[in-house]
Scaffold this motif. Structure first.
Motif, short mmCIF file in Angstrom:
data_model
loop_
_atom_site.label_atom_id
_atom_site.label_comp_id
_atom_site.label_asym_id
_atom_site.label_seq_id
_atom_site.Cartn_x
_atom_site.Cartn_y
_atom_site.Cartn_z
N GLN A 281 0.86 -1.19 0.00
CA GLN A 281 0.00 0.00 0.00
C GLN A 281 0.90 1.24 0.00
O GLN A 281 1.44 1.59 1.04
N PRO A 282 1.07 1.93 -1.11
CA PRO A 282 1.99 3.07 -1.17
C PRO A 282 1.36 4.36 -0.64
O PRO A 282 1.14 5.32 -1.38
N SER A 283 1.07 4.39 0.63
CA SER A 283 0.42 5.55 1.23
C SER A 283 1.28 6.09 2.36
O SER A 283 1.86 5.32 3.14
N MET A 284 1.36 7.40 2.47
CA MET A 284 2.13 8.02 3.53
C MET A 284 1.26 8.40 4.73
O MET A 284 1.74 9.03 5.66
N SER A 285 0.00 8.02 4.71
CA SER A 285 -0.87 8.33 5.85
C SER A 285 -0.40 7.53 7.07
O SER A 285 0.07 6.41 6.96
N GLU A 286 -0.53 8.15 8.23
CA GLU A 286 -0.03 7.54 9.45
C GLU A 286 -1.08 6.59 10.02
O GLU A 286 -2.26 6.92 10.08
N VAL A 287 -0.63 5.42 10.43
CA VAL A 287 -1.50 4.43 11.05
C VAL A 287 -0.82 3.91 12.30
O VAL A 287 0.39 4.06 12.49
N VAL A 288 -1.60 3.28 13.16
CA VAL A 288 -1.04 2.60 14.34
C VAL A 288 -0.97 1.12 13.99
O VAL A 288 -1.98 0.51 13.61
N TYR A 289 0.20 0.54 14.08
CA TYR A 289 0.40 -0.86 13.68
C TYR A 289 -0.31 -1.80 14.65
O TYR A 289 -0.14 -1.70 15.86
N GLN A 290 -1.11 -2.69 14.11
CA GLN A 290 -1.83 -3.67 14.90
C GLN A 290 -1.62 -5.08 14.35
O GLN A 290 -2.46 -5.95 14.54
N GLY A 291 -0.50 -5.32 13.66
CA GLY A 291 -0.26 -6.62 13.02
C GLY A 291 0.29 -7.67 13.96
O GLY A 291 0.27 -7.52 15.19
N SER A 292 0.82 -8.72 13.38
CA SER A 292 1.27 -9.87 14.17
C SER A 292 2.69 -9.71 14.71
O SER A 292 3.09 -10.49 15.58
N TYR A 293 3.45 -8.74 14.26
CA TYR A 293 4.81 -8.53 14.77
C TYR A 293 4.72 -7.75 16.08
O TYR A 293 4.51 -6.55 16.11
N VAL A 294 4.89 -8.45 17.20
CA VAL A 294 4.62 -7.91 18.53
C VAL A 294 5.47 -6.69 18.88
O VAL A 294 4.94 -5.72 19.45
N PRO A 295 6.78 -6.65 18.59
CA PRO A 295 7.56 -5.47 19.01
C PRO A 295 7.09 -4.15 18.40
O PRO A 295 7.39 -3.09 18.93
N LEU A 296 6.36 -4.19 17.30
CA LEU A 296 5.89 -2.95 16.67
C LEU A 296 4.43 -2.62 16.96
O LEU A 296 3.93 -1.60 16.49
N ARG A 297 3.72 -3.44 17.72
CA ARG A 297 2.31 -3.17 18.00
C ARG A 297 2.15 -1.87 18.75
O ARG A 297 2.85 -1.60 19.72
#
Length: 152
Positions: free
Chosen positions: A75-91
């Motif tokens: 997804q080539p977007s520069m909008s800011e999001v809060v990471y909620q994926g499966s990689y725990v250190p970046l949640r």
């Protein structure tokens, strides 16, 4: 003492050499070996420096293949999001949507990290082989016009 080897009949011998005789006959009539040897000599030149060009070509093909597949998930977007994926250190970390989709490709898409690593290494190999090929082509004593010199 050696045991005597039984003599084979001429019918058995002719049955085994019949294919060889016909192949020799065809080779004399149609010199396919000479044609194939000449064609392979053109496809695979004797100069070792052509290997670098082929390596660059194959790396480029690898880049195309491994670049298209992850592009379907990116997804080539520069909008800011809060990471909620499966990689725990970046949640919970705020990041761009582009980076979040890259992390998603790496950890959530099956084979995504492998494809990204192949893409990365193919890019490095291509850059190195193009550089080495250019250096060899510019300084090769086999060239008739010598090294390339800037004009002016």
């Amino acid at each position: 003492m050696c045991a005597a080897v039984p003599k084979q009949s001429t019918a058995e011998t002719e049955g085994r050499t019949g294919g060889r005789d016909s192949a020799l006959y065809l080779d004399r009539r149609l010199p396919l070996v000479d044609i194939a040897r000449a064609a392979l000599r053109k496809a695979f030149p004797d100069r070792w420096s052509f290997l670098l060009g082929e390596l660059a070509l194959y790396s480029f093909v690898g880049l195309l293949v491994t670049g298209v597949w992850p592009g379907l998930f990116f997804q080539p977007s520069m909008s800011e999001v809060v990471y909620q994926g499966s990689y725990v250190p970046l949640r919970g970390v705020r990041m761009s949507e582009a980076f979040a989709s890259t992390v998603h490709i790496s950890f959530d898409v099956r084979g995504g990290l492998l494809i990204r690593q192949i893409h990365h290494w193919a890019a490095l190999v291509m850059a190195a082989s193009v550089t080495a090929c250019t250096c060899c082509a510019c300084s090769s004593p086999e060239r008739s016009d010598g090294p390339v010199r800037p004009t002016g």
